[in-house]
Structure formats: C-alpha cells, structure tokens
Scaffold this active site. Structure first.
Site, short mmCIF file in Angstrom:
data_model
loop_
_atom_site.label_atom_id
_atom_site.label_comp_id
_atom_site.label_asym_id
_atom_site.label_seq_id
_atom_site.Cartn_x
_atom_site.Cartn_y
_atom_site.Cartn_z
N MET A 133 -11.13 -6.15 5.08
CA MET A 133 -10.36 -5.19 5.87
C MET A 133 -10.13 -5.75 7.27
SD MET A 133 -10.83 -1.44 4.70
CE MET A 133 -9.16 -1.47 5.29
N ASP A 180 -4.63 3.47 -2.01
CA ASP A 180 -5.76 3.77 -1.12
C ASP A 180 -6.30 5.17 -1.40
OD1 ASP A 180 -4.04 1.93 1.32
OD2 ASP A 180 -6.04 1.45 0.59
N SER A 187 0.85 -1.20 0.00
CA SER A 187 0.00 0.00 0.00
C SER A 187 0.89 1.25 0.00
CB SER A 187 -0.87 0.02 1.25
OG SER A 187 -1.35 1.35 1.46
N ASP A 189 -6.41 -6.75 4.14
CA ASP A 189 -5.86 -5.40 4.06
C ASP A 189 -5.93 -4.68 5.40
OD1 ASP A 189 -6.91 -2.43 2.17
OD2 ASP A 189 -5.12 -2.86 3.36
N HIS A 227 -8.17 0.91 -4.18
CA HIS A 227 -9.12 0.69 -3.08
C HIS A 227 -9.85 1.99 -2.82
CE1 HIS A 227 -9.61 -0.45 1.46
NE2 HIS A 227 -10.77 -0.38 0.82
N MET A 269 -9.00 7.96 -0.45
CA MET A 269 -9.87 8.33 0.68
C MET A 269 -10.41 9.73 0.45
SD MET A 269 -7.54 6.91 3.80
CE MET A 269 -6.82 5.28 3.73
N HIS A 278 -0.99 -1.29 -4.29
CA HIS A 278 -2.28 -0.99 -3.64
C HIS A 278 -2.38 0.52 -3.42
CE1 HIS A 278 -5.80 -2.17 -1.22
NE2 HIS A 278 -5.44 -1.22 -0.38
N MET A 300 -12.11 4.17 -0.93
CA MET A 300 -12.82 4.41 0.33
C MET A 300 -13.49 5.78 0.20
SD MET A 300 -9.84 2.87 2.75
CE MET A 300 -8.65 3.04 1.43
#
Ligand code: DX5
Ligand code: ZN
Length: 220
Positions: free
Chosen positions: A139, A37, A10, A177, A68, A39, A35, A70
C-alpha cells in the site's frame, strides 16, 4: 509471474450507482484485473461493499477479481468472498491472529493468496510467508480511501521485497496500491511492482478515458 505489467483498476473510484456498467467498461478498456476494495468501517474508517455485490458482478465478466480485504477479523469472511467469485483474496496481516491459518483458508477455497503491507508496516511482518503467497500488495497510501497522495517511501520496501523474491527464486507478484498516477508509475515499476492498482487516475484523468489512462499507466 513477474513478467509483464498488469493494470488492476480499483472500482472504489467508480460510480457505485452503475458498478456493472463500470466493470464492463474497464474490461473493454483493457484492464487486466478488477481491483475490488472491501472495507468494514473497523479495520479502516470507511465502508464499501460485501460479497453479495461481488456475486452480482461475477457473471458480467471473466476478468480476474482482485479482492482487497480491508476487514478484521478476516477469517470468517474468506469463504463468502471466495464463493461470491473472488479470484485473488488479499488480506492484511494485522487483521488475523494466525497468518498461516488465514493463508490456509484461502488456499482451501482454491483462490490465489495476497498479503498486504500498510505504508508503515515492516517487511518482517510477512517475510516468512513470502514463499506461501501469490501476491504481495504494497500500500502506497493509508488504507481507507481513494484519491490520496502516493507515499514514495514505500518504493524502498518494494525494492527490498523484489530482491528477497529474486534471491529466493520466488514467483509472487508485487502489486502497488494507492495514489498511483502517470508521474509515479514508472518508478513503481522500476522498484519491482508488476501490478499497478489505480482508481482516481484511471477514472478521472483525460476526461475519464479509461482505455487511454490504462495504456499510459502500463506503458509509461
Ligand atoms: C485504498 C484502496 C486503494 C484505492 C486506490 O484503501 O486500497 O485500492 O482505492 O485508489 P487511488 O488510485 O485513487 O489511490
Ligand atoms: Zn486496494
């Protein structure tokens, strides 16, 4: 697709002032996926990067961008993340009013579909979609931050999902994760995860020796 173990570092734990170099270093260190992330400060109490950063990283490497999301609402952003270069687009079921529609939007962009369960989210939230996705992201921390402690309760959920996939001869990957480290990586694999995400362990252990840390997670 559940054969060999893949490591998806990540970049949330990377040095954001030199993300390009960090991605190249991860590729050189043997990462299988990158990965990423995303957000939005709304679905989770943190803000990270958007499609433009991914667009700038894309030409640097051929590695799979395991994105990913979020974010909520999520549907309006799928096209921009796909066009930016995401290969896998994972969303949270709580971020959409219509899971099938969101899956369809990702499929329409010819990208792999991932669906994610937060630690307290039940399997029943996604059970009827397990045959329609390529990846289930389990998660093992509350989404929002790197460096948190692994929540072992999720191993049970992981086992149950792997059993459902096997019983129904479904080929989705299971990605775990959050808080994955050298001590818990083997039980995560034994529970049925075949892709391990790790940020802080890969970037911080062994004086940041990415290659060594990726190898330990893969082989332990
Ligand atoms: C948390 C992210 C995770 C996190 C993993 O919301 O989805 O991918 O960055 O980082 P570590 O391995 O440090 O928990
Ligand atoms: Zn993540």
């Amino acid at each position: 697709m559940e054969d060999q173990i893949k490591i998806s570092p990540s970049i949330l734990s990377a040095n954001f002032s030199k993300l390009g170099e960090e991605v190249l270093a991860l590729e050189k260190a043997g990462a299988d996926y990158i990965h990423i992330d995303v957000m939005d400060g709304h679905f989770v109490p943190n803000l990270t990067i958007g499609p433009d950063v991914i667009k700038n990283l894309r030409p640097l490497t051929k590695k799979v961008f395991d994105v990913h999301l979020m974010i909520s609402p999520v549907d309006n952003y799928i096209k921009s993340f796909a066009e930016a270069g995401a290969d896998i687009i994972t969303f949270h079921p709580e971020a959409t009013k219509d899971i099938s529609k969101t899956i369809g939007l990702i499929r329409a962009e010819k990208k792999k579909v991932g669906i994610s369960l937060k630690p307290k989210s039940e399997i029943k939230l996604i059970e009827k979609f397990l045959g329609k996705v390529d990846l289930i992201l389990i998660m093992s921390v509350e989404p929002g931050f790197g460096g948190q402690k692994f929540i072992p309760d999720v191993l049970n959920k992981t086992k149950k999902i792997r059993d459902i996939l096997r019983k129904n001869n479904l080929k989705a990957d299971i990605e775990i994760d959050g808080g994955v480290n050298f001590d818990n990586c083997s039980e995560a694999k034994n529970a049925g995860a075949n892709i391990l995400v790790s940020g802080s362990t890969i970037f911080k252990e062994n004086q940041g020796n990415l290659k060594k840390n990726i190898e330990i997670l893969r082989n332990n």
